[in-house]
Write a protein that holds these residues in place. Structure first.
Motif, PDB file in Angstrom:
ATOM      1  N   ARG A   1       0.830  -1.191   0.000  1.00  0.00           N
ATOM      2  CA  ARG A   1       0.000   0.000   0.000  1.00  0.00           C
ATOM      3  C   ARG A   1       0.870   1.249   0.000  1.00  0.00           C
ATOM      4  NH1 ARG A   1      -2.735   1.037   4.376  1.00  0.00           N
ATOM      5  NH2 ARG A   1      -4.471   2.140   3.401  1.00  0.00           N
TER       6      ARG A   1
ATOM      7  N   THR B   1     -10.838  -6.458   0.284  1.00  0.00           N
ATOM      8  CA  THR B   1      -9.589  -6.519   1.028  1.00  0.00           C
ATOM      9  C   THR B   1      -9.802  -7.275   2.339  1.00  0.00           C
ATOM     10  OG1 THR B   1      -8.822  -4.421   0.095  1.00  0.00           O
ATOM     11  CG2 THR B   1      -7.770  -5.149   2.124  1.00  0.00           C
TER      12      THR B   1
ATOM     13  N   GLY C   1      -8.310 -10.952   3.538  1.00  0.00           N
ATOM     14  CA  GLY C   1      -7.643 -11.133   4.821  1.00  0.00           C
ATOM     15  C   GLY C   1      -8.191 -12.318   5.585  1.00  0.00           C
TER      16      GLY C   1
ATOM     17  N   ASN D   1      -5.413  -4.484   6.090  1.00  0.00           N
ATOM     18  CA  ASN D   1      -4.887  -5.431   5.106  1.00  0.00           C
ATOM     19  C   ASN D   1      -3.639  -6.191   5.523  1.00  0.00           C
ATOM     20  OD1 ASN D   1      -3.190  -3.150   5.035  1.00  0.00           O
ATOM     21  ND2 ASN D   1      -2.583  -3.581   2.936  1.00  0.00           N
TER      22      ASN D   1
ATOM     23  N   ILE E   1      -1.824  -7.494   1.983  1.00  0.00           N
ATOM     24  CA  ILE E   1      -2.805  -7.659   0.907  1.00  0.00           C
ATOM     25  C   ILE E   1      -3.020  -6.305   0.249  1.00  0.00           C
ATOM     26  CG2 ILE E   1      -5.214  -8.217   0.367  1.00  0.00           C
ATOM     27  CD1 ILE E   1      -5.035 -10.171   2.817  1.00  0.00           C
TER      28      ILE E   1
END
Length: 265
Positions: free
Chosen positions: A63, A95, A99, A120, A132
């Motif tokens: 991210r 998201t 997870g 995430n 993620i």
């Protein structure tokens, strides 16, 4: 190079039916980013569940454009094509869904008490084991596809991490003391992801939210989040129906956060 044989053998060892998505995995040796490889396939019409996995990423990212540490042969670095029929505003729910899927697979296959940090990250022993990244593409103003990037630090040793990461990152092997069968874990993740995605399409976000809350290491904790208006310190109490994080401050006021980077206190 297609990795279906390894995944098929892993599922046969589990004695479980094959995931349809596990039949759509391509294993590459070295790529800049599995996200970009999966995007190219999605743009060319690849079906839902198409997965690109790489032994090594030279330009993996997380991210906010952060570099993702992806050494060769040590982790599970993969990206999955999704084609949900959703408003763009609801894609953050995916998201959270991813997870849940990855956390369930890790717990089942390794016994590690992994938990989810909103929105995430997966943690073990307070350190990060998985990230993620969900990216969406639009066409004519509508959601065309999403790419779910999943990076699991499977068999890294402490020496594999840059020194500045060693206090905040860990791996499944470090936590369990034993190497992880990466094919088997990949098959388990895709199995859980397909299961959660089907549940989401049939029942909506409510059951995913319930599962997420049960696996969370965020809820009930005091957290901080930096916003354009300054730092907020509050207690995380749950998810709202859209997947936003609900926070209660010292005065009892409840607010929700839809995006941002939180820290646990």
């Amino acid at each position: 190079m297609n990795s279906n044989n390894g995944l098929r053998q892993a599922q046969e060892r589990k004695g479980e039916p094959e995931s349809r998505w596990a039949e759509r995995v391509t294993l590459l040796q070295s790529v800049a980013s599995t996200q970009e490889e999966a995007k190219q396939r999605a743009e060319n019409g690849a079906p839902e569940g198409t997965t690109v996995r790489a032994e090594e990423q030279t330009g993996g990212r997380g991210r906010m454009g952060r570099r993702w540490h992806s050494p060769s042969g040590k982790g599970i670095w993969m990206s999955v094509v999704l084609r949900p029929e959703l408003p763009l505003a609801l894609t953050p729910q995916l998201t959270l869904l991813a997870g849940v899927a990855v956390c369930r697979a890790i717990r089942r296959e390794t016994g590690i008490d992994a938990g989810i940090k909103w929105p995430n990250d997966l943690l073990a022993g307070g350190r990060k084991i998985c990230g993620i990244l969900l990216e969406s593409a639009l066409r004519e103003g509508r959601l065309h596809y999403c790419i779910a990037g999943i990076g699991i630090s499977a068999n890294l040793q402490t020496a594999d991490y840059p020194e500045e990461m060693r206090e905040i990152a860990t791996s499944l092997q470090i936590e369990s003391g034993a190497p992880v069968d990466r094919d088997r874990l990949t098959a388990a993740v895709l199995d859980e992801l397909e299961l959660m995605y089907r549940l989401y399409n049939e029942k909506g976000f409510a059951p995913i939210r319930e599962l997420w809350e049960a696996l969370s290491v965020t809820l009930g904790r005091q957290i901080y989040i930096d916003t354009p208006d300054g730092r907020i310190v509050a207690t995380a109490t749950g998810l709202d129906e859209d997947g936003g994080l609900l926070l209660r401050d010292a005065q009892g006021n409840v607010t929700r956060v839809l995006a941002g980077e939180i820290g646990l206190l």
